[in-house]
Design an enzyme around this catalytic site. Structure first.
Site, PDB file in Angstrom:
ATOM      1  N   GLY A 198      -7.020  -4.998  -0.262  1.00 33.99           N
ATOM      2  CA  GLY A 198      -6.233  -3.799  -0.536  1.00 33.99           C
ATOM      3  C   GLY A 198      -6.521  -2.680   0.453  1.00 33.99           C
ATOM      4  CB  CYS A 199      -9.685  -1.274   1.741  1.00 33.04           C
ATOM      5  SG  CYS A 199     -10.327  -0.767   0.124  1.00 33.04           S
ATOM      6  CB  THR A 200      -7.361  -4.851   5.102  1.00 30.42           C
ATOM      7  OG1 THR A 200      -8.789  -5.026   5.162  1.00 30.42           O
ATOM      8  CG2 THR A 200      -6.744  -5.290   6.412  1.00 30.42           C
TER       9      THR A 200
END
Length: 157
Positions: free
Chosen positions: A47-49
């Site tokens: 998700g952060c990527t």
């Protein structure tokens, strides 16, 4: 864990953190520009990527809107450097390894992962205007469509 509530319309809490460029960054350094201050749980996670890639892919729109993007997590500067290199990120990531700024913005929340409770960063974004005033706080952010919502909001300022 300190549940401070930052309030829209008030001055955004100032801070200084080391950035992925090995320089200290304060909100006040960016007066005259809008700031997208986004908090994310962990470098190189799915998700952060996706979120970082979305900011990266729209960086020219942010520049056109006189807006600086700053990402914040509890990861180390070396972790940030690897994440930036791997994803070709054109913005600064700030390391809040002592959780000082996470506490200032009230983004640390109890989470459950694989049945175990822990304290982690709740994905959150804060829009700060050219005078340092917090204009918008997004909590419990869902990655899909989030960057587009931010751009639309910035265009309305």
């Amino acid at each position: 864990m300190n549940n401070i509530e930052v309030i829209e319309g008030q001055m955004a809490p100032d801070f200084s953190l080391m950035g992925s460029d090995n320089k200290s960054h304060s909100l006040s350094d960016y007066r005259g520009s809008n700031i997208v201050l986004y908090f994310y749980p962990k470098d190189n996670t799915p998700g952060c990527t996706l979120e970082a890639q979305d900011f990266r892919d729209n960086i020219e729109k942010f520049k056109e809107l006189n807006t600086v993007v700053l990402g914040v997590s509890r990861d180390s500067l070396s972790s940030h450097e690897k994440f930036i290199t791997k994803q070709c990120l054109p913005f600064i990531l700030l390391s809040d390894d002592n959780e000082e700024v996470c506490n200032l913005y009230g983004v640390l929340k109890e989470k459950t992962l694989y049945g175990k409770k822990h304290i982690g960063i709740e994905r959150s974004t804060f829009i700060i205007d050219t005078e340092g005033v917090l204009r918008r706080a997004y909590r419990k952010v869902k990655v899909d469509g989030h960057v587009e919502h931010i751009i639309e909001y910035l265009r309305s300022l």
